[in-house]
Design an enzyme around this catalytic site. Structure first.
Site, PDB file in Angstrom:
ATOM      1  N   ASP A  18      44.232 -22.222  -8.026  1.00 24.86           N
ATOM      2  CA  ASP A  18      43.407 -23.347  -8.433  1.00 24.86           C
ATOM      3  C   ASP A  18      44.003 -23.870  -9.741  1.00 24.86           C
ATOM      4  OD1 ASP A  18      41.173 -25.115  -8.605  1.00 24.86           O
ATOM      5  OD2 ASP A  18      40.237 -23.728 -10.009  1.00 24.86           O
ATOM      6  N   ASP A  20      42.341 -26.240 -12.373  1.00 19.08           N
ATOM      7  CA  ASP A  20      41.439 -26.298 -13.517  1.00 19.08           C
ATOM      8  C   ASP A  20      40.709 -24.974 -13.690  1.00 19.08           C
ATOM      9  OD1 ASP A  20      41.668 -29.179 -14.370  1.00 19.08           O
ATOM     10  OD2 ASP A  20      41.154 -29.437 -12.265  1.00 19.08           O
TER      11      ASP A  20
END
Length: 226
Positions: A18, A20
C-alpha cells in the site's frame, strides 16, 4: 514488540505495498483533510470518522459518509474539497517517506524479491508523490484502484498486483496499515501483514492477519526469518 505472528505460511515470493501509510507518511494528512473538508462543508466529522475514510473506494466511501451523516452527503463534493486542501499543503510542504522504506527496498533488491505498489490513489498522484523521493523507480509495477473494477476493501487491487508480478496472491506478502486495506488483501488471499500507522487492529482485524509489525524495519527482519 518487533512483530507478532498470527499465521504461518510459505515464504513470500513478492511484496505488495500500500502507498499511503506504508511507503509514505501521508495517512495523517488524509485524515486531517477529510475532516477539514467535511467540517468546511457543514458536516461535523470527528477524527475517528476521518480515520474511517482511509483507503476506501468511492462507493465504499459514499456509504461510509452516509453512515456518518445520512443521505444527501456527496463524496464527490467532500473528496474534491479534501483534495484541494491536501494538495495545497503538499505543494508547500512535500511528503515524507515512512521510516525504513529505503532499507526494506534495498533488502528486497539484494534478495531479488519483486514488489509492486497497490494503492487506491490515481497514477498521477503516485507519480507526483514518489518521484521527488526517488521511490517511483524502486517498484517493479505501480497498480492503482483505477485499473480494477472495484476498489478497497474488495480484493481486486491485490489480485491485480499479484498477477502483475506473475505470482499467485498466496505467494505475496501484502503490507497494509488500514482496516479497508487489510480486508482487501485478506480477501485476495495474500499473506496480509499490518504495519499500524494511525490506529491499531482490534481483535477481529487480527484474525485476518498473517502477521503484524511495528515498523518497516521489522518487516525486513520478518522476511529474513520467514
Amino acid at each position: 514488540m518487533a512483530y507478532v505472528v498470527y499465521k504461518k505460511g510459505e515464504k513470500a515470493q513478492g511484496v505488495l505495498f500500500d502507498m499511503d501509510g506504508i511507503v509514505l507518511d501521508t495517512e495523517k494528512l488524509y485524515a486531517r483533510f477529510w475532516r477539514e473538508a467535511a467540517i468546511g462543508l457543514g458536516y461535523p466529522m470527528t477524527w475517528e470518522q476521518a480515520l474511517g475514510m482511509r483507503s476506501l473506494s468511492r462507493t465504499a466511501g459514499q456509504a461510509k459518509l452516509e453512515s456518518y451523516f445520512g443521505a444527501g452527503i456527496s463524496i464527490e463534493q467532500v473528496r474534491a474539497k479534501r483534495i484541494e486542501l491536501m494538495e495545497r499543503y503538499i505543494d508547500a510542504n512535500g511528503v515524507e517517506p515512512k521510516r525504513g522504506i529505503f532499507e526494506l527496498l534495498d533488502y528486497l533488491d539484494e534478495q531479488g524479491i519483486p514488489r509492486a505498489i497497490t494503492t487506491s490513489s490515481p497514477i498521477e498522484r503516485v507519480q507526483k508523490y514518489l518521484t521527488p523521493l526517488g521511490l517511483l523507480e524502486r517498484f517493479d509495477r505501480i497498480c492503482t484502484g483505477y485499473e480494477v473494477p472495484k476498489g478497497k476493501p474488495e480484493p481486486d487491487i491485490y489480485l491485480y498486483g499479484a498477477a502483475c508480478l506473475g505470482l499467485a496472491p498466496q505467494d505475496c506478502l501484502a503490507l497494509e496499515d488500514s482496516p479497508a486495506g487489510v480486508l482487501s488483501a485478506y480477501r485476495a488471499g495474500c499473506m496480509t501483514m499490518m504495519v499500524p500507522d494511525m490506529d491499531q487492529p482490534d481483535e477481529e482485524m487480527k484474525k485476518l492477519l498473517y502477521a503484524q509489525a511495528d515498523s518497516l524495519h521489522d518487516v525486513m527482519d520478518f522476511i529474513k526469518k520467514d
